[in-house]
Design an enzyme around this catalytic site. Structure first.
Site, PDB file in Angstrom:
ATOM      1  N   ARG A 108       0.870  -1.184   0.000  1.00  0.00           N
ATOM      2  CA  ARG A 108       0.000   0.000   0.000  1.00  0.00           C
ATOM      3  C   ARG A 108       0.901   1.226   0.000  1.00  0.00           C
ATOM      4  NH1 ARG A 108      -5.101   2.395   3.255  1.00  0.00           N
ATOM      5  NH2 ARG A 108      -6.056   0.795   1.988  1.00  0.00           N
ATOM      6  N   HIS A 135      -7.327   0.807  -6.476  1.00  0.00           N
ATOM      7  CA  HIS A 135      -7.612   0.095  -5.211  1.00  0.00           C
ATOM      8  C   HIS A 135      -8.376  -1.189  -5.567  1.00  0.00           C
ATOM      9  CE1 HIS A 135      -7.860  -0.628  -1.083  1.00  0.00           C
ATOM     10  NE2 HIS A 135      -8.651   0.322  -0.666  1.00  0.00           N
ATOM     11  N   GLN A 138     -10.361  -3.421  -3.012  1.00  0.00           N
ATOM     12  CA  GLN A 138     -11.586  -2.765  -2.548  1.00  0.00           C
ATOM     13  C   GLN A 138     -12.736  -3.043  -3.524  1.00  0.00           C
ATOM     14  OE1 GLN A 138     -12.104  -0.618   0.309  1.00  0.00           O
ATOM     15  NE2 GLN A 138     -14.211  -1.022  -0.314  1.00  0.00           N
ATOM     16  N   ASP A 230     -16.789   8.244  -1.668  1.00  0.00           N
ATOM     17  CA  ASP A 230     -15.495   8.090  -0.996  1.00  0.00           C
ATOM     18  C   ASP A 230     -15.086   9.483  -0.508  1.00  0.00           C
ATOM     19  OD1 ASP A 230     -12.984   7.240  -0.131  1.00  0.00           O
ATOM     20  OD2 ASP A 230     -12.119   7.081  -2.145  1.00  0.00           O
ATOM     21  N   CYS A 271     -16.242   2.971   0.887  1.00  0.00           N
ATOM     22  CA  CYS A 271     -15.087   2.097   1.154  1.00  0.00           C
ATOM     23  C   CYS A 271     -14.557   2.289   2.573  1.00  0.00           C
ATOM     24  CB  CYS A 271     -13.983   2.378   0.143  1.00  0.00           C
ATOM     25  SG  CYS A 271     -13.499   4.109   0.116  1.00  0.00           S
ATOM     26  N   ARG A 299     -13.917  -7.046   2.802  1.00  0.00           N
ATOM     27  CA  ARG A 299     -12.510  -6.877   2.424  1.00  0.00           C
ATOM     28  C   ARG A 299     -11.727  -8.127   2.820  1.00  0.00           C
ATOM     29  NH1 ARG A 299     -10.167  -2.201   2.088  1.00  0.00           N
ATOM     30  NH2 ARG A 299      -8.714  -3.410   0.854  1.00  0.00           N
TER      31      ARG A 299
HETATM   32  N1  NVA Z   1      -9.530   7.385  -1.867  1.00  0.00           N
HETATM   33  C1  NVA Z   1      -9.174   7.048  -0.517  1.00  0.00           C
HETATM   34  C2  NVA Z   1      -9.456   5.623  -0.249  1.00  0.00           C
HETATM   35  C3  NVA Z   1      -9.176   5.163   1.153  1.00  0.00           C
HETATM   36  C4  NVA Z   1      -9.488   3.708   1.338  1.00  0.00           C
HETATM   37  C5  NVA Z   1      -7.709   7.351  -0.289  1.00  0.00           C
HETATM   38  O1  NVA Z   1      -6.895   7.046  -1.162  1.00  0.00           O
HETATM   39  O2  NVA Z   1      -7.374   7.929   0.751  1.00  0.00           O
HETATM   40  N1   CP Z   2     -11.116   0.926   2.536  1.00  0.00           N
HETATM   41  C1   CP Z   2      -9.845   0.866   2.945  1.00  0.00           C
HETATM   42  O1   CP Z   2      -8.932   0.615   2.173  1.00  0.00           O
HETATM   43  O2   CP Z   2      -9.667   1.153   4.258  1.00  0.00           O
HETATM   44  P1   CP Z   2      -8.267   1.355   4.966  1.00  0.00           P
HETATM   45  O3   CP Z   2      -7.671   2.624   4.403  1.00  0.00           O
HETATM   46  O4   CP Z   2      -8.593   1.480   6.431  1.00  0.00           O
HETATM   47  O5   CP Z   2      -7.386   0.196   4.676  1.00  0.00           O
END
Ligand code: NVA
Ligand code: CP
Length: 313
Positions: A108, A135, A138, A230, A271, A299
């Site tokens: 990540r 993602h 997700q 989101d 999400c 998830r």
């Molecule tokens: N678009 C958000 C998703 C978090 C799961 C981010 O990248 O912060």
């Molecule tokens: N939805 C998701 O990816 O959550 P986190 O950022 O908590 O992993």
């Protein structure tokens, strides 16, 4: 030929066929049922998973860690303040070393390129647990949640409203186009998806029959079976907060917007994490139409399915 994903990485979903995605969803359901009824196997016994995190996470980290551990595997959490990753040591070299010690790698972080380099040089499956642009794990959980609510999801209408260019919107657009789910993105002109990804999506949609629509008109939410949003400011974009609030305030998901679907059975998806009062009001996300908590649980089951499919013969 039966579907085999053994040894594959999950970096974008772009390279997964409809059949392969459906296979992962079916396996997710099976594993969820098993997990719920306490029928845990030891599928990952003797296997190790490196979990690399440049950005924070609650769900993704916990999903990978619990899914892998539950089946007897040994997950190792590595934040980039602990290890060398493109700092003193090149990403290529870190990948080579991790590939000698681990059965798979979860990444990540910021750049998609880092996930791609890890996959190229480690020789083990690499799972994208979120980058700036995709993602994919997700999106699998999102569609599993849709199927739990609607059964057959082909020709269902999923409407995403908010930042139309972020990782979640992009991965949803890909999976919907592959599976024949009608997908609408409602977003201001400034945040419409980039042309290169639109082109790819169009070719998938042509094959599956999905209709993909991008518009700035919130009336397009009419008829949606699921409304998804989101955060307005994704991780790494904190400097854009004020600009985003200005741009996206008219796109908040609230009760009035949910009613604009014209359907009582429409579900709400997110999400998570959510900023209540910005992209969604508390009454919607905490209300009866919200499936965000099932989605979060899913998830784990979908991520387990990806790991079983790619690591277990
Ligand atoms: N678009 C958000 C998703 C978090 C799961 C981010 O990248 O912060
Ligand atoms: N939805 C998701 O990816 O959550 P986190 O950022 O908590 O992993």
């Amino acid at each position: 030929m039966p579907v085999s994903l053994f040894g594959r990485s999950l970096l974008t979903l772009l390279d997964f066929s409809q059949e392969e995605i459906l296979y992962l969803l079916k396996l997710s359901k099976k594993l969820k049922n098993e997990s719920k009824s306490g029928k845990i196997k030891r599928r990952f016994e003797g296997k190790t998973l490196a979990m690399l995190f440049e950005k924070r996470s609650t769900r993704t980290r916990c999903a990978f860690e619990t899914a892998f551990g539950e089946e007897g595997g040994h997950p190792v959490f590595l934040s980039t303040s602990d290890i060398q990753l493109g700092g003193k040591e090149s990403i290529e070299d870190t990948a080579r070393v991790l590939g000698r010690m681990f059965s798979a790698i979860q990444f990540r972080g910021f750049k998609q390129e880092t996930a791609e380099i890890l996959a190229k040089y480690s020789n083990v499956p690499v799972y994208n647990g979120l980058t700036d642009i995709y993602h994919p794990t997700q999106a699998l959980a999102d569609i599993l949640t849709l199927t739990e609510n609607f059964g057959e999801v082909r020709e269902k209408a999923l409407c995403y409203i908010g930042d139309g260019r972020n990782n979640v919107a992009t991965s949803l657009m890909i999976i919907c186009a592959k599976l024949g789910i009608n997908f609408t993105i409602i977003t201001p002109d400034e945040l419409k998806p980039y042309g290169d990804i639109r082109k790819k999506i169009d070719s998938f949609a042509e094959k599956s029959g999905a209709v993909t629509t991008v518009t700035s008109d919130i009336k397009a939410v009419e008829g949606a079976d699921a409304v998804y949003t989101d955060v307005w400011v994704s991780m790494g974009e904190e400097a854009k907060k004020e600009e985003r609030i200005k741009l996206l305030s008219p796109y908040q998901v609230n009760q009035k917007l949910m009613e604009m679907t014209g359907k009582k059975e429409t579900i709400f998806l997110h999400c998570l994490p959510a900023v209540k009062g910005e992209e969604v009001t508390a009454d919607v996300i905490d209300g009866p139409q919200s499936k965000a908590w099932d989605q979060a649980e899913n998830r784990k089951h979908t991520i387990k399915a990806v790991m079983v499919a790619t690591l277990v013969k």
